[in-house]
Design an enzyme around this catalytic site. Structure first.
Site, PDB file in Angstrom:
ATOM      1  N   ASP A  25       0.883  -1.216   0.001  1.00  0.00           N
ATOM      2  CA  ASP A  25       0.266   0.046  -0.485  1.00  0.00           C
ATOM      3  C   ASP A  25       1.150   1.254   0.137  1.00  0.00           C
ATOM      4  O   ASP A  25       2.334   1.286   0.493  1.00  0.00           O
ATOM      5  CB  ASP A  25      -0.806  -0.263   1.207  1.00  0.00           C
ATOM      6  CG  ASP A  25      -2.411   1.453   1.120  1.00  0.00           C
ATOM      7  OD1 ASP A  25      -2.798   1.620   0.217  1.00  0.00           O
ATOM      8  OD2 ASP A  25      -2.070   1.761   2.767  1.00  0.00           O
ATOM      9  N   ASP A  27      -0.289   5.271   0.941  1.00  0.00           N
ATOM     10  CA  ASP A  27      -0.309   6.178   1.657  1.00  0.00           C
ATOM     11  C   ASP A  27      -0.132   5.274   3.646  1.00  0.00           C
ATOM     12  O   ASP A  27      -1.220   4.347   3.424  1.00  0.00           O
ATOM     13  CB  ASP A  27      -1.840   6.616   1.794  1.00  0.00           C
ATOM     14  CG  ASP A  27      -1.275   7.142   0.264  1.00  0.00           C
ATOM     15  OD1 ASP A  27      -1.190   8.643   0.357  1.00  0.00           O
ATOM     16  OD2 ASP A  27      -2.195   7.423  -0.322  1.00  0.00           O
TER      17      ASP A  27
END
Length: 231
Positions: A25, A27
């Site tokens: 991922d 953020d």
């Protein structure tokens, strides 16, 4: 890894064979962006007369922009036309001024010795901006996948399955590094093993427990720990 961190008693989704792909991922994992983004959104909504606290907005972490908008419109009604543009301009300016990459991100990626990609709820324009600011873009390009490419965002498995297909790797051979319950849920639903990351500034005291409850195999608070877990 800090031995005091909570973790599952045994891996629940371990691959039958070696790891063939590590999916990150963005953020809250590669970049410490979640508090900046959620504060900007909450402040902008407030200026448009739509009151929401930072803690309330942080509950949206890991979700796609379209899903967040749907949640907000269910609460507030149709959002003002100018809100999205205003928020985005302020967010990009705040990122330019204050965004930091997560400690050890570049070194971990460079030293993994495995195929890597990004599967993010952010759109490609935002990913180019944030990854460019933190010097991480070229470590992943062109293997950067956005929720805008699939029908359903996290916690649905669509984005992770899309990333694995594009990378030509069986989902069962994928290891996912995620900071949100929505992301961990999506990874598990895709048949992948998930590592819960709690090194971001948005993580609260109960964050590790929430990630474990979503299905994370183990919890880490520094990205360098990914290397050993991927072996």
């Amino acid at each position: 890894m800090d031995s005091t961190l909570p973790q599952a008693s045994a891996p629940r989704h371990r691959q039958a064979g070696p790891v063939g792909l590590v999916i990150f991922d963005c953020d809250g994992v590669l970049i410490d962006s979640e508090v900046l983004a959620c504060r900007t959104a909450a402040e902008t909504l407030g200026e448009f007369g739509l009151a929401i606290t930072l803690d309330e907005y942080l509950q949206f972490v890991g979700r796609s922009a379209r899903d967040i908008r749907a949640e907000l419109e269910a609460r507030f009604g149709t959002l003002p036309a100018a809100l999205q543009t205003t928020e985005r301009e302020r967010l990009f300016a705040r990122f330019t001024a204050d965004l930091k990459g997560m400690a050890g991100a570049a070194e971990t990626i460079a030293g993994l010795g495995l195929p890597v990609c990004i599967a993010s709820s952010s759109d490609h324009e935002r990913l180019r901006h944030t990854l460019g600011l933190t010097g991480l873009h070229d470590l992943f390009q062109p293997h950067i996948f956005s929720a805008t490419e699939v029908a359903r965002g996290k916690p649905a498995p669509d984005l992770f399955l899309h990333a694995a297909a594009r990378m030509g790797v069986d989902p069962a051979a994928c290891l996912v590094v995620e900071d949100s319950p929505a992301g961990v849920t999506a990874a598990v639903a895709a048949g992948m093993r998930a590592i819960g990351f709690i090194g971001g500034s948005h993580c609260r005291a109960d964050h590790a427990d929430r990630l474990l409850a979503a299905g994370a195999d183990t919890i880490i608070d520094r990205l360098s720990a990914v290397t050993a877990l991927a072996r």
